[in-house]
Design a protein around this motif. Structure first.
Motif, PDB file in Angstrom:
ATOM      1  N   ALA A  78       0.881  -1.146  -0.173  1.00 53.29           N
ATOM      2  CA  ALA A  78       0.129   0.115  -0.020  1.00 53.29           C
ATOM      3  C   ALA A  78       0.886   1.289  -0.045  1.00 53.29           C
ATOM      4  N   ARG A  79       1.800   1.321   0.679  1.00 56.43           N
ATOM      5  CA  ARG A  79       2.646   2.343   0.891  1.00 56.43           C
ATOM      6  C   ARG A  79       3.384   2.699  -0.559  1.00 56.43           C
ATOM      7  N   LEU A  80       4.065   1.542  -1.245  1.00 55.44           N
ATOM      8  CA  LEU A  80       4.381   1.815  -2.628  1.00 55.44           C
ATOM      9  C   LEU A  80       3.313   2.437  -3.731  1.00 55.44           C
ATOM     10  N   LEU A  81       2.143   2.035  -3.361  1.00 58.66           N
ATOM     11  CA  LEU A  81       1.311   2.477  -4.464  1.00 58.66           C
ATOM     12  C   LEU A  81       0.898   3.589  -4.289  1.00 58.66           C
ATOM     13  N   ARG A  82       0.889   4.191  -2.874  1.00 52.09           N
ATOM     14  CA  ARG A  82       0.501   5.545  -2.570  1.00 52.09           C
ATOM     15  C   ARG A  82       1.589   6.653  -2.967  1.00 52.09           C
ATOM     16  N   ARG A  83       2.755   6.245  -2.723  1.00 45.35           N
ATOM     17  CA  ARG A  83       3.965   6.929  -3.150  1.00 45.35           C
ATOM     18  C   ARG A  83       3.993   7.209  -4.705  1.00 45.35           C
ATOM     19  N   ASN A  84       3.551   6.326  -5.347  1.00 42.26           N
ATOM     20  CA  ASN A  84       3.616   6.354  -7.009  1.00 42.26           C
ATOM     21  C   ASN A  84       2.413   6.251  -7.658  1.00 42.26           C
ATOM     22  N   PRO A  85       1.353   7.274  -7.217  1.00 45.94           N
ATOM     23  CA  PRO A  85      -0.091   7.124  -7.775  1.00 45.94           C
ATOM     24  C   PRO A  85      -0.198   7.439  -9.224  1.00 45.94           C
ATOM     25  N   ARG A  86       0.679   8.279  -9.895  1.00 47.44           N
ATOM     26  CA  ARG A  86       0.548   8.415 -11.253  1.00 47.44           C
ATOM     27  C   ARG A  86       0.992   7.188 -12.198  1.00 47.44           C
ATOM     28  N   ILE A  88       0.226   4.234 -11.242  1.00 52.63           N
ATOM     29  CA  ILE A  88      -0.558   3.000 -10.549  1.00 52.63           C
ATOM     30  C   ILE A  88      -1.119   1.923 -11.691  1.00 52.63           C
ATOM     31  N   VAL A  89      -1.347   2.078 -12.952  1.00 53.71           N
ATOM     32  CA  VAL A  89      -1.796   1.424 -13.934  1.00 53.71           C
ATOM     33  C   VAL A  89      -0.859   0.143 -14.250  1.00 53.71           C
ATOM     34  N   ALA A 120      -6.331   5.219  -7.424  1.00 51.72           N
ATOM     35  CA  ALA A 120      -6.692   5.583  -8.720  1.00 51.72           C
ATOM     36  C   ALA A 120      -7.423   6.937  -8.764  1.00 51.72           C
ATOM     37  N   GLU A 121      -8.647   6.713  -8.078  1.00 47.23           N
ATOM     38  CA  GLU A 121      -9.878   7.786  -8.164  1.00 47.23           C
ATOM     39  C   GLU A 121      -9.193   9.206  -7.741  1.00 47.23           C
ATOM     40  N   LYS A 122      -8.491   9.158  -6.689  1.00 42.57           N
ATOM     41  CA  LYS A 122      -7.871  10.350  -6.199  1.00 42.57           C
ATOM     42  C   LYS A 122      -6.884  11.237  -7.176  1.00 42.57           C
ATOM     43  N   GLY A 124      -7.275  10.679 -10.382  1.00 38.49           N
ATOM     44  CA  GLY A 124      -8.290  10.991 -11.747  1.00 38.49           C
ATOM     45  C   GLY A 124      -7.798  10.005 -12.867  1.00 38.49           C
ATOM     46  N   ILE A 125      -7.490   8.758 -12.431  1.00 41.67           N
ATOM     47  CA  ILE A 125      -7.169   7.581 -13.247  1.00 41.67           C
ATOM     48  C   ILE A 125      -8.377   6.355 -13.037  1.00 41.67           C
ATOM     49  N   ARG A 126      -8.892   6.319 -14.413  1.00 42.09           N
ATOM     50  CA  ARG A 126     -10.104   5.175 -13.936  1.00 42.09           C
ATOM     51  C   ARG A 126      -9.529   4.052 -13.463  1.00 42.09           C
ATOM     52  N   PRO A 127     -10.151   3.497 -12.377  1.00 40.82           N
ATOM     53  CA  PRO A 127      -9.972   2.397 -11.508  1.00 40.82           C
ATOM     54  C   PRO A 127      -9.907   1.153 -12.069  1.00 40.82           C
ATOM     55  N   GLU A 128     -10.914   1.169 -13.031  1.00 46.88           N
ATOM     56  CA  GLU A 128     -10.793  -0.363 -13.719  1.00 46.88           C
ATOM     57  C   GLU A 128      -9.620  -0.706 -14.526  1.00 46.88           C
ATOM     58  N   ARG A 129      -8.533   0.446 -14.702  1.00 47.35           N
ATOM     59  CA  ARG A 129      -7.069   0.020 -15.462  1.00 47.35           C
ATOM     60  C   ARG A 129      -6.399  -0.785 -14.465  1.00 47.35           C
ATOM     61  N   PRO A 130      -6.002   0.049 -13.437  1.00 47.52           N
ATOM     62  CA  PRO A 130      -5.216  -0.744 -12.405  1.00 47.52           C
ATOM     63  C   PRO A 130      -5.796  -1.997 -11.918  1.00 47.52           C
ATOM     64  N   LEU A 131      -7.107  -1.944 -11.558  1.00 43.23           N
ATOM     65  CA  LEU A 131      -7.802  -3.018 -10.829  1.00 43.23           C
ATOM     66  C   LEU A 131      -7.999  -4.357 -11.470  1.00 43.23           C
ATOM     67  N   ALA A 132      -8.127  -4.156 -12.966  1.00 37.94           N
ATOM     68  CA  ALA A 132      -8.118  -5.509 -13.683  1.00 37.94           C
ATOM     69  C   ALA A 132      -6.848  -6.043 -13.822  1.00 37.94           C
ATOM     70  N   GLY A 133      -5.802  -5.161 -14.000  1.00 36.77           N
ATOM     71  CA  GLY A 133      -4.403  -5.613 -14.292  1.00 36.77           C
ATOM     72  C   GLY A 133      -3.926  -6.369 -12.868  1.00 36.77           C
ATOM     73  N   LEU A 134      -4.224  -5.765 -11.799  1.00 41.27           N
ATOM     74  CA  LEU A 134      -4.020  -6.490 -10.523  1.00 41.27           C
ATOM     75  C   LEU A 134      -4.372  -7.613 -10.299  1.00 41.27           C
ATOM     76  N   THR A 135      -5.970  -8.005 -10.617  1.00 36.82           N
ATOM     77  CA  THR A 135      -6.413  -9.248 -10.408  1.00 36.82           C
ATOM     78  C   THR A 135      -6.040 -10.188 -11.495  1.00 36.82           C
ATOM     79  N   VAL A 136      -5.552  -9.700 -12.690  1.00 36.66           N
ATOM     80  CA  VAL A 136      -5.264 -10.785 -13.318  1.00 36.66           C
ATOM     81  C   VAL A 136      -3.757 -11.184 -13.086  1.00 36.66           C
TER      82      VAL A 136
END
Length: 436
Positions: A78-86, A88-89, A120-122, A124-136
């Protein structure tokens, strides 16, 4: 008669999948009974070694969970993702892949999903993009993990042919990592931008967005980190013993001095880690048994016992017929076997069960070990039908509504990154085996 047997096998597999849980295991057992007592087929080989390894590995994973080790890993991610939000995809699938690779279970991604959506939402990135990649990617990494049920099953099948566990993961780790990156890259421009998405904007205007409350990072005991380090060292020890057989105790046998089998080594190491986690890292025995990790492992063991035993019985009884009809095709283009493996993964909904069912068939058909290792990522076809638990969880956790299952069932958010990830992983697998 063969077609009637096949109808029984496929019918009970579909029924078991619809039942959910251990349904596939119990319907597989019923199918085994029908094949044996009605059709007179000799029972195949029960996957005892794989089941024993699943039990030992899931016990270690349950100890890691009870000692708060999984919480520690999620906190680091979580810390890694929050430090590099741009980024995230691309970061989300890499973090998902690494988390599964280290923990041995793809369901660790469920803990990361709310964080991915929030970041992603904070941004301004469409959450579907990183969420689908993460799940797969979190499911794709099962193929790379040296102690996953699928990898152990493949190692068990190929061991008589001189293939060690290290031979498999030296291909599967880089291949699936490239696949995870490709699955994330294809989502970089997928769908409308969040600011231009009418469904999201309408939901936002109507007050339909219900963001979960952000809690401060929980302070975990030091033993949580110790449990993670111990687990990683145990996995590293297993890989080392697989790579250097001379380090294993050996006894005289028909072929000279024979070292203890890796199947036994994995069980010893995983149960040994579990004991240390209880004694040193304060893992609670009752919590281990009642935790979600242990329950999911029990479901996997029963599923593989029933489904794989039934399938092996049918395949072994009709193997001459299979060889007569398809061996020439497989000899001309062995990569076509990947489509059969992928299709079975879609049906069985389990990487481990698919490996145990299909890889022995591949060996029986004369497919070489390097080809089987290259097409091994095809067992990750669980994302095709949008009823897999992690897919359902991802759709539910995306409060923006961008991650969805389409009207036609197969046009869901995970199909494109899944197909790209699998294709790239298999292609990379063939390239890596050719170089070795």
């Amino acid at each position: 008669m063969v077609y009637l047997q096949l109808l029984v096998v496929l019918g009970l597999i579909f029924l078991g999948v619809r039942m959910g849980g251990i349904g596939l295991g119990v319907t597989g057992g019923a199918g085994l009974f029908i094949l044996t007592f009605v059709f007179g087929l000799k029972p195949g080989h029960a996957p005892i070694d794989v089941i024993l390894i699943i039990i030992s590995v899931i016990t270690a994973s349950a100890a890691l969970q009870s000692a708060r080790g999984l919480d520690y890993m999620v906190g680091v991610a979580a810390r890694l993702l929050r430090r590099n939000p741009r980024h995230i995809v691309l970061l989300a699938p890499l973090v998902g892949w690494l988390s599964t690779f280290l923990a041995g279970t793809g369901f660790i991604a469920l803990a990361l999903m709310p964080i991915v959506v929030e970041v992603a939402e904070k941004t301004g990135i469409r959450p579907e993009r990183p969420l689908a990649g993460l799940t797969v990617a979190s499911q794709n990494a099962i193929v790379a993990c040296p102690v996953s049920a699928a990898t152990v099953a493949l190692a068990t099948v190929l061991a008589p042919h001189g293939i060690a566990l290290t031979d498999i993961i030296m291909v599967s780790i880089p291949a699936t990592l490239l696949g995870a990156l490709a699955g994330g890259a294809v989502m970089l421009r997928y769908g409308r931008e969040l600011a231009d998405d009418p469904a999201y904007q309408r939901r936002l205007a109507e007050g339909g967005i219900r963001r979960p409350q952000s809690a401060a990072d929980e302070v975990l005991p030091r033993t949580a980190a110790w449990s993670v380090y111990g687990f990683l060292l145990t996995v590293a020890l297993i890989v080392l013993l697989a790579a250097v057989p001379q380090l294993r105790p050996a006894w005289p046998g028909p072929k000279g001095m024979e070292p203890v089998a890796m199947v036994d080594v994995i069980q010893m190491c995983m149960l040994g880690y579990s004991a240390l986690a209880v004694l040193v890292c304060k893992a609670d025995l009752q919590g281990m048994v009642s935790g979600s990790m242990f329950r999911s492992g029990a479901v996997a063991a029963v599923t593989i016992l029933g489904a794989a035993w039934m399938s092996d019985t049918f395949i072994q009884a009709n193997l001459p017929l299979f060889k007569h009809n398809i061996v020439s095709i497989i000899e001309a283009a062995p990569w076509l076997f990947a489509f059969a493996v992928f299709t079975m993964a879609v049906i069985l909904f389990s990487q481990g069960a698919t490996t145990k069912v299909m890889m022995p068939l591949g060996v029986s058909l004369g497919i070489s070990a390097p080809v089987l290792i290259a097409i091994y990522p095809a067992v990750v076809g669980v994302y095709v039908l949008p009823s897999y638990p992690s897919i359902i969880a991802a759709v539910e956790m995306d409060y923006t509504g961008t991650t969805k299952i389409g009207r036609w069932i197969f046009n869901h958010s995970f199909m494109l990154p899944g197909l790209v990830s699998t294709a790239v992983s298999i292609g990379a697998g063939f390239a890596l085996t050719a170089l070795r």
